[in-house]
Design a protein around this motif. Structure first.
Motif, short mmCIF file in Angstrom:
data_model
loop_
_atom_site.label_atom_id
_atom_site.label_comp_id
_atom_site.label_asym_id
_atom_site.label_seq_id
_atom_site.Cartn_x
_atom_site.Cartn_y
_atom_site.Cartn_z
N UNK A 91 -8.47 30.42 -12.18
CA UNK A 91 -8.17 29.38 -13.17
C UNK A 91 -6.71 28.95 -13.11
N UNK A 92 -5.84 29.80 -12.59
CA UNK A 92 -4.41 29.44 -12.50
C UNK A 92 -4.12 28.48 -11.34
N UNK A 133 -8.64 25.44 -14.41
CA UNK A 133 -7.60 25.08 -13.43
C UNK A 133 -7.11 23.66 -13.66
N UNK A 134 -5.90 23.39 -13.21
CA UNK A 134 -5.32 22.06 -13.37
C UNK A 134 -5.71 21.16 -12.20
N UNK A 138 -2.28 15.60 -5.16
CA UNK A 138 -1.38 15.50 -4.01
C UNK A 138 -1.38 16.77 -3.16
N UNK A 139 -1.05 17.91 -3.75
CA UNK A 139 -1.00 19.17 -3.00
C UNK A 139 -1.81 20.23 -3.75
N UNK A 140 -3.12 20.09 -3.79
CA UNK A 140 -3.92 21.06 -4.54
C UNK A 140 -4.08 22.37 -3.78
N UNK A 141 -4.32 23.43 -4.52
CA UNK A 141 -4.65 24.71 -3.89
C UNK A 141 -6.04 24.65 -3.27
#
Length: 445
Positions: A91-92, A133-134, A138-141
């Motif tokens: 979730x982080x 999660x957010x 642009x640069x997602x995990x």
């Protein structure tokens, strides 16, 4: 963990990719199925990581997580909500959703994307104590992909991150660089690289319009046994099931296949070199040399400046000429013929075949200037004459969107391989070069 993997690729590359996957994994039959736009693989985390590291033809490695019928955005929500996302990432972490479609009845793919995002977030809220999660576009995990047909939807998680054509070595490039995946497809289609056998031919390979070195660097890495993604990171390293011990083992095994020095044709400046490139723009040769150094192949390629209309064979042993010839804005690569046309225009112009120039100007509603229209034809006419005189016994392969290129070269194409350069439909033409005779000389006058 048994997984269904989908490896998308450019149009026309599916069979080559299937051969490559078989060579890398040994999979066959129902475990390796060729479909439109890619291949479907039944494997585990070992295959997932190995294919990310070593595949030169796949665009990504996706894990299929859900598949089912749909008729509305709510159906997509229910399909996505049923996926145990919490077992794949935390979730982080951040994520993004991309939706592609073929024949979908939905009116808005943006709304479809929103509903899949909502489903993922709601699933986390229910499973992770209200935490979700957010979103990072642009640069997602983590990247989630939904593909829609007319009545079925498939959800994937992307294990590659950056597209696999980004090998990690390119810093300098020209105005229109060839993607590394397309360069690899050209090497496979030409037969110089045999992906199912994981080897290349002993014949030399030469790109006389090498630009920033994409084709020659791909070829040299193959000759050396270097993994395609050895210089980059992957999205699977951020997923929960990731096994760093297994990953370390896979990387070591891939590195153990590296050959310190490739074998090469006798009589070359460096007998170990069998991959050659040249370009009329010395700036591009410098770019290619720096890229080759970063890619770990500087010792395995020979790069020179020089006009394609004047360079002689780099090896006494005939081999394979493989090139993406200059067209569009690549006036500098035209050499002598291009400079003559450029001088006639008084400024930097276009360099392309007469047909392509006429089509461009017709679309713009403007007449084509004679020098611009004829520059490409003059270049290809002189190139064919140069090859006949100096490259007898070589096999030339040219990638172009101009279907009439064989006529401009006045050479007979013995094979035509359809390939896509992004959205542009191209052909990789094969020409078997023979010595120029009196009949050819008379025809050229």
């Amino acid at each position: 963990m048994a997984l269904t993997l989908f490896l998308p690729c450019a149009g026309g590359v599916e069979e080559f990719l299937a051969h490559e996957v078989h060579g890398l994994t040994g999979l066959a039959g129902q475990d390796l199925v060729t479909v439109r736009g890619g291949v479907r693989v039944q494997g585990g985390w070992g295959e997932l990581m190995h294919l990310n590291l070593c595949s030169r033809l796949a665009q990504r490695v996706l894990v299929e997580l859900a598949h089912g019928p749909y008729a509305s955005e709510d159906d997509l929500y229910r399909l996505a909500e049923g996926v145990p996302w919490e077992t794949w990432f935390a979730a982080r972490q951040s994520f993004r959703v991309d939706v592609t479609a073929q024949g979908s009845p939905l009116k808005s793919l943006n709304f479809a994307t929103l509903r899949v995002k909502d489903a993922v977030a709601d699933r986390f809220r229910a499973q992770a104590g209200g935490v979700r999660p957010s979103i990072d576009t642009r640069v997602p995990d983590v990247r989630v992909t939904a593909h829609l047909t007319a009545d079925e939807a498939t959800l994937y998680i992307d294990t590659s991150g950056e597209p696999l054509f980004k090998r990690g070595w390119r810093q300098q490039q020209g105005d229109a660089p060839l993607k590394e995946t397309l360069a690899a497809a050209m090497l496979a289609a030409s037969g110089w690289w045999l992906p199912a056998e994981r080897r290349v031919l002993d014949e030399p390979l030469y790109d006389p319009c090498c630009g920033s070195g994409t084709i020659v660097i791909e070829a040299a890495q193959l000759a050396l046994g270097l993994p395609a993604g050895g210089l980059r990171r992957f999205a699977f390293e951020r997923l929960k099931p990731f096994d760093p011990v297994l990953w370390s083992t896979i990387k070591k095994e891939a590195a153990s296949g590296h050959h310190a020095r490739p074998g090469g044709p006798k009589g070359t400046e460096n007998p170990a070199v069998r991959v050659f490139g040249s370009d009329v723009a010395h700036r591009m040769v410098d770019f290619a040399q720096r890229n080759a150094e970063r890619a770990g192949v500087a010792h395995a390629v020979q790069l020179r400046g020089g006009d394609a209309l004047q360079r002689l064979p780099p090896s006494p042993q005939p081999g394979v000429l493989l090139m993406n010839p200059p067209y569009g804005e690549r006036i500098a690569a035209a050499g002598v013929a291009g400079r003559q046309a450029q001088g006639a225009r008084g400024r930097e112009g276009f360099f392309q075949s007469g047909t392509l120039a006429r089509q461009r100007h017709a679309a713009d509603g403007a007449p084509a200037e004679a020098a611009e229209v004829n520059a490409g034809d003059a270049f290809f006419d002189r190139l064919a004459a140069h090859w006949k005189q100096h490259f007898a016994g070589w096999t030339a392969w040219l990638l172009t969107p101009d279907m009439k290129l064989p006529g401009r070269l006045r050479l007979k194409a013995t094979r035509r391989v359809p390939l896509w350069n992004g959205p542009i439909e191209c052909r990789l033409f094969r020409f078997d070069l023979t010595a120029r005779g009196a009949k050819d000389d008379a025809a050229a006058e």
